[in-house]
Design an enzyme around this catalytic site. Structure first.
Site, PDB file in Angstrom:
ATOM      1  N   HIS A 281       0.711  -1.289   0.356  1.00 53.98           N
ATOM      2  CA  HIS A 281       0.095  -0.219  -0.081  1.00 53.98           C
ATOM      3  C   HIS A 281       1.241   1.398  -0.107  1.00 53.98           C
ATOM      4  CE1 HIS A 281       0.128   1.170   4.449  1.00 53.98           C
ATOM      5  NE2 HIS A 281       0.290  -0.516   4.083  1.00 53.98           N
ATOM      6  N   ASP A 293       6.174   0.426   6.654  1.00 60.13           N
ATOM      7  CA  ASP A 293       4.915   0.779   6.789  1.00 60.13           C
ATOM      8  C   ASP A 293       3.992   1.562   5.371  1.00 60.13           C
ATOM      9  OD1 ASP A 293       2.237   0.055   6.880  1.00 60.13           O
ATOM     10  OD2 ASP A 293       1.759   0.749   8.875  1.00 60.13           O
ATOM     11  N   GLU A 327      -4.991   2.254   2.390  1.00 57.02           N
ATOM     12  CA  GLU A 327      -5.014   0.397   3.410  1.00 57.02           C
ATOM     13  C   GLU A 327      -5.422   1.632   5.076  1.00 57.02           C
ATOM     14  OE1 GLU A 327      -3.080  -2.873   6.300  1.00 57.02           O
ATOM     15  OE2 GLU A 327      -2.879  -0.661   5.495  1.00 57.02           O
ATOM     16  N   ASP A 355       3.538  -6.241   3.619  1.00 56.65           N
ATOM     17  CA  ASP A 355       3.552  -4.844   4.320  1.00 56.65           C
ATOM     18  C   ASP A 355       2.781  -5.635   5.632  1.00 56.65           C
ATOM     19  OD1 ASP A 355       2.145  -2.850   5.229  1.00 56.65           O
ATOM     20  OD2 ASP A 355      -0.230  -3.309   5.114  1.00 56.65           O
TER      21      ASP A 355
END
Length: 463
Positions: A281, A293, A327, A355
């Site tokens: 994402h 992240d 996300e 992820d």
């Protein structure tokens, strides 16, 4: 007859041995290219240091869309495009502020940050006594009489005994995602939640909170407190339950805006109608620069297609990279991609998501049929030289889960997770905490799995 049977067995053994040797050589090529000519770290450097945190609906998210599309265009893929998707736009506003007042005039500043989706405090902030709880269920036990007019402090830590830190996260995150909505029903004026972090430090960790169907007028402000701050607050409450806590949030929810999933593909040579997805994402929280992240997952996924082309491998199926938007606070990108695939009648047979950070890859998790997992387990020896051979049941990711249909295989890269939650959703999720070699090893492992899933037609939808 017996001689014929023995001859067949010998021929099959030779063919299997030859196939395994070819797979070993191809995988070795992927790793060599990733570790000597890799592009993922450079891409991540730009995303992190030139663009920064990429919260959905932000200017930075738009810049990330334009940058990754241009980089995919430069790889000579068969097709690159943007898929429009409407996303929420929540803004943090000016920095949050909080303090603990032990008695009038005696205060200690406490590190906090607003939870994503939280409403703001009144202009003057919120100041009240604090009631500490360990669970959502404890709210019901205390009841409105002991909660009304107070700030609820959720202080259940992630369980340090669990080696699977994602399991520890799952066991604690409900207080962050649902705490504000539940506490508001008992008349609380605000919520403070212990950060989802196994380490004791001064970084508050954000993440989404969800008010559900609670009317807007009844919503209360919600913030995360650092783990050190949580320990200090809890200890102080034991000594003096009547201390006052003050905090001020300046966040705001705006109208939805248009953003995009970024997509590129290599068209399959013999089964182009069968689609394999690899992705991460593109959005991130705004406190750090979203390096782990999920900048890491995005650049690793881009690198998969680059390594396939660079190695000269021509996939049978269509290999598609998807950089999903939103996300973190809505999952709009993953849902839009799946809905459009359904509308077009596309046949997705395999999807892999990264992820879980750019740390050393240990293996993969799989959501698959028993027959497919038996096939997958036979590949462990190919990953053993790279220490990425821990294959388990249960995998995938939030963005690819909406694609799931019977017969399809979902997979998730599983890096070493012990350091991940020290950075997750926090100010220290930054580029300098990503190791180049670990990031490149993850990209090579993902490419190897995509290669094997394509060559051996993983996913019973395609068989």
């Amino acid at each position: 007859m017996r001689r014929t049977f023995i001859l067949i067995i010998i021929v099959l053994q030779v063919l299997n041995s030859t196939a395994q040797t070819n797979d070993q050589e191809q995988i070795r090529k992927f790793y060599d290219l990733a570790l000597t000519q890799g592009k993922s770290y450079d891409w991540l450097n730009y995303l992190s240091n030139q663009i920064g945190g990429r919260l959905s609906g932000s200017v930075q998210a738009e810049q990330a869309v334009n940058y990754t599309r241009a980089e995919l265009d430069s790889l000579g893929l068969d097709r690159v495009w943007l898929q429009p998707v409407m996303v929420p736009k929540w803004v943090r506003g000016t920095p949050e502020f909080a303090y603990l007042e032990s008695k009038p005039g005696y205060t200690s500043n406490i590190p906090i940050c607003a939870l994503g989706g939280s409403v703001a405090t009144p202009p003057g902030g919120v100041k009240a006594e604090v009631v500490e709880v360990q669970s959502l269920e404890e709210l019901e036990t205390l009841g409105q009489e002991r909660i009304k007019g107070k700030i609820v402090f959720f202080n259940r830590p992630m369980d340090p005994r669990l080696l699977n830190t994602f399991q520890a996260y799952g066991g604690a995150v409900d207080q962050r995602s649902s705490g504000a909505a539940q506490a508001a029903r008992y008349g609380a004026v605000g919520v403070i939640v212990r950060s989802m972090n196994l380490r004791l430090d001064d970084y508050p960790h954000t993440g989404s909170t969800n008010y559900g169907d609670l009317p807007e007028k009844d919503r209360i402000p919600a913030a995360a407190i650092s783990t050190n701050g949580a320990e200090f607050l809890s200890t102080t409450l034991k000594l003096n339950p009547e201390v006052q806590f003050y905090f001020k949030l300046n966040c705001k929810q705006l109208e939805d805006v248009q953003s995009y999933n970024v997509i590129g593909e290599i068209r399959g040579s013999t089964k182009p109608e069968e689609i394999m997805v690899v992705g991460g994402h593109l959005d991130s929280w705004d406190l750090g620069d979203g390096a782990h992240d999920d900048g890491a997952g995005c650049v690793q996924s881009m690198e998969v297609l680059r390594l396939l082309k660079k190695s000269g491998y021509k996939p049978k199926r269509t290999i598609r990279v998807v950089l999903f938007m939103n996300e973190e606070n809505g999952l709009r990108g993953g849902r839009k991609y799946a809905a459009e695939a359904e509308q077009k009648g596309e046949k997705h047979v395999f999807a892999l998501e990264s992820d879980a950070g750019g740390f050393t890859p240990r293996g993969f998790g799989f959501d698959s049929s028993d027959a497919d997992f038996e096939k997958i387990a036979g590949w462990e020896s190919l990953f053993e030289p790279y220490l990425s051979d821990h294959f388990i049941r249960g995998g995938g990711g939030a963005d690819i889960r909406p694609l799931k249909k019977e017969g399809m295989v979902l997979a998730g890269l599983r890096p070493d997770s012990q350091r991940y939650f020290a950075h997750h959703h926090a100010q220290n999720d930054t580029f300098e905490h990503v190791n180049r070699r670990e990031l490149e090893l993850g990209a090579a492992a993902m490419t190897s799995l995509i290669y094997l899933a394509d060559k051996y037609e993983l996913g019973s939808i395609g068989n």
